[in-house]
Write a protein that holds these residues in place. Structure first.
Motif, mmCIF file in Angstrom:
data_model
loop_
_atom_site.group_PDB
_atom_site.id
_atom_site.type_symbol
_atom_site.label_atom_id
_atom_site.label_comp_id
_atom_site.label_asym_id
_atom_site.label_seq_id
_atom_site.Cartn_x
_atom_site.Cartn_y
_atom_site.Cartn_z
ATOM 1 N N ARG A 32 25.156 -10.295 50.867
ATOM 2 C CA ARG A 32 24.127 -10.277 49.828
ATOM 3 C C ARG A 32 24.517 -9.275 48.758
ATOM 4 O O ARG A 32 24.811 -8.136 49.054
ATOM 5 C CB ARG A 32 22.783 -9.895 50.431
ATOM 6 N N GLN A 33 24.489 -9.740 47.534
ATOM 7 C CA GLN A 33 24.823 -8.863 46.431
ATOM 8 C C GLN A 33 23.546 -8.499 45.690
ATOM 9 O O GLN A 33 22.716 -9.352 45.417
ATOM 10 C CB GLN A 33 25.789 -9.552 45.463
ATOM 11 N N ASP A 34 23.381 -7.209 45.406
ATOM 12 C CA ASP A 34 22.243 -6.787 44.616
ATOM 13 C C ASP A 34 22.441 -7.246 43.181
ATOM 14 O O ASP A 34 23.541 -7.239 42.658
ATOM 15 C CB ASP A 34 22.077 -5.264 44.647
ATOM 16 N N SER A 35 21.368 -7.654 42.565
ATOM 17 C CA SER A 35 21.475 -8.104 41.184
ATOM 18 C C SER A 35 20.404 -7.416 40.358
ATOM 19 O O SER A 35 19.457 -6.840 40.878
ATOM 20 C CB SER A 35 21.313 -9.621 41.106
ATOM 21 N N ASP A 36 20.575 -7.484 39.059
ATOM 22 C CA ASP A 36 19.592 -6.905 38.152
ATOM 23 C C ASP A 36 18.313 -7.711 38.222
ATOM 24 O O ASP A 36 18.332 -8.908 38.453
ATOM 25 C CB ASP A 36 20.123 -6.909 36.718
ATOM 26 N N LYS A 37 17.216 -7.041 38.015
ATOM 27 C CA LYS A 37 15.928 -7.713 38.059
ATOM 28 C C LYS A 37 15.110 -7.257 36.865
ATOM 29 O O LYS A 37 15.068 -6.081 36.552
ATOM 30 C CB LYS A 37 15.208 -7.361 39.351
#
Length: 89
Positions: free
Chosen positions: A29-34
């Motif tokens: 799982r890659q963190d992404s901008d929100k």
């Protein structure tokens, strides 16, 4: 569509399909901008709704100025007008 490369038959379409079927998505799982715009969106929607409900021209004000002008009572204060124009810049 078969191609021969060095005497060997190759079908690039089947090769592509085979790669697509065997390729699996990464389980990491890659963190992404929100970006949360729901609050801003609600504020914008409320402002838009209020603007739509307002008449484009305030007819009572227009009529009052018109009446005053026709009676010869409409006086424009040039200093006040200039000051307001400069404040808006």
């Amino acid at each position: 569509m078969d191609l021969k490369i060095g005497g060997i038959k190759v079908n690039p379409v089947n090769r592509y399909n085979a790669v697509q079927k065997t390729a699996k998505p990464s389980s990491v799982r890659q963190d992404s901008d929100k970006l949360d715009i729901s609050g801003s969106n609600r504020l914008f929607s409320a402002a838009l709704s209020a603007a739509k409900d307002m008449p484009e021209v305030r007819m009572e004000k227009v009529q009052a100025i018109k009446d005053s002008y026709e009676k010869g009572n409409y006086i424009v204060d040039g200093q006040k007008t200039a000051k307001k124009m400069l404040e808006s810049v």
